[in-house]
Design a protein around this motif. Sequence first.
Motif, PDB file in Angstrom:
ATOM      1  N   PRO A   1     -47.159 -62.103  -8.063  1.00  0.00           N
ATOM      2  CA  PRO A   1     -46.286 -60.934  -7.912  1.00  0.00           C
ATOM      3  C   PRO A   1     -44.820 -61.256  -8.227  1.00  0.00           C
ATOM      4  N   ARG A   2     -44.184 -60.357  -8.959  1.00  0.00           N
ATOM      5  CA  ARG A   2     -42.751 -60.428  -9.245  1.00  0.00           C
ATOM      6  C   ARG A   2     -42.157 -59.052  -8.980  1.00  0.00           C
ATOM      7  N   ALA A   3     -41.022 -59.023  -8.270  1.00  0.00           N
ATOM      8  CA  ALA A   3     -40.358 -57.755  -7.943  1.00  0.00           C
ATOM      9  C   ALA A   3     -39.216 -57.489  -8.914  1.00  0.00           C
TER      10      ALA A   3
ATOM     11  N   LEU B   1     -37.947 -62.623  -8.287  1.00  0.00           N
ATOM     12  CA  LEU B   1     -37.511 -61.239  -8.457  1.00  0.00           C
ATOM     13  C   LEU B   1     -36.474 -61.155  -9.548  1.00  0.00           C
ATOM     14  N   VAL B   2     -36.285 -59.937 -10.017  1.00  0.00           N
ATOM     15  CA  VAL B   2     -35.317 -59.661 -11.063  1.00  0.00           C
ATOM     16  C   VAL B   2     -34.485 -58.479 -10.609  1.00  0.00           C
ATOM     17  N   PHE B   3     -33.159 -58.641 -10.632  1.00  0.00           N
ATOM     18  CA  PHE B   3     -32.275 -57.523 -10.338  1.00  0.00           C
ATOM     19  C   PHE B   3     -32.056 -56.730 -11.624  1.00  0.00           C
ATOM     20  N   VAL B   4     -32.264 -55.428 -11.564  1.00  0.00           N
ATOM     21  CA  VAL B   4     -32.046 -54.543 -12.711  1.00  0.00           C
ATOM     22  C   VAL B   4     -31.079 -53.449 -12.297  1.00  0.00           C
ATOM     23  N   ASP B   5     -30.374 -52.884 -13.271  1.00  0.00           N
ATOM     24  CA  ASP B   5     -29.405 -51.836 -12.966  1.00  0.00           C
ATOM     25  C   ASP B   5     -30.087 -50.563 -12.494  1.00  0.00           C
TER      26      ASP B   5
ATOM     27  N   ASN C   1     -39.812 -51.105 -20.173  1.00  0.00           N
ATOM     28  CA  ASN C   1     -40.672 -52.274 -20.272  1.00  0.00           C
ATOM     29  C   ASN C   1     -40.051 -53.370 -19.414  1.00  0.00           C
ATOM     30  N   LEU C   2     -40.712 -53.746 -18.339  1.00  0.00           N
ATOM     31  CA  LEU C   2     -40.158 -54.722 -17.406  1.00  0.00           C
ATOM     32  C   LEU C   2     -40.093 -56.127 -17.981  1.00  0.00           C
ATOM     33  N   GLU C   3     -40.933 -56.430 -18.951  1.00  0.00           N
ATOM     34  CA  GLU C   3     -40.994 -57.788 -19.503  1.00  0.00           C
ATOM     35  C   GLU C   3     -39.667 -58.235 -20.103  1.00  0.00           C
ATOM     36  N   LYS C   4     -38.852 -57.305 -20.578  1.00  0.00           N
ATOM     37  CA  LYS C   4     -37.574 -57.703 -21.184  1.00  0.00           C
ATOM     38  C   LYS C   4     -36.602 -58.261 -20.144  1.00  0.00           C
ATOM     39  N   PHE C   5     -36.854 -58.011 -18.861  1.00  0.00           N
ATOM     40  CA  PHE C   5     -35.984 -58.523 -17.805  1.00  0.00           C
ATOM     41  C   PHE C   5     -36.421 -59.887 -17.275  1.00  0.00           C
ATOM     42  N   ASP C   6     -37.599 -60.368 -17.667  1.00  0.00           N
ATOM     43  CA  ASP C   6     -38.172 -61.582 -17.087  1.00  0.00           C
ATOM     44  C   ASP C   6     -37.315 -62.831 -17.289  1.00  0.00           C
TER      45      ASP C   6
END
Length: 107
Positions: A23-25, A58-62, A75-80
């Motif tokens: 799991p990744r948030a 986890l990844v912080f996104v705007d 697409n969440l993969e671009k934030f990985d």
Amino acid sequence: MSHPAVEDCTVAGFTIEGVGQVPRAYISLKSGYVISPEDLIQYVNARVIVTDRLLGGLVFVDNLHRDPSGRLFINLEKFDVNAQGIDQGFLQGQPKVQVSLQGMICR
């Protein structure tokens, strides 16, 4: 979502070669809040069962852009590449799985 600093979040499986999915948030913080990835991961991991712990970090996104029904537009993969707090100790201790197609017959 229960943490006071979290505006929106989603959790997705992140594939790690030889280990499988963990799991990744992906988290969007409320305006004016600052929290470390380690503190947020500790908060989440204390409230979920062992298999749901954020081992993939986890990844912080705007902003998690959603349609009216709640599905993600992005697409969440671009934030990985920005992932933080990955449990390297757990991942290094896992047996590596190798998939071999030798001897299999495909029809």
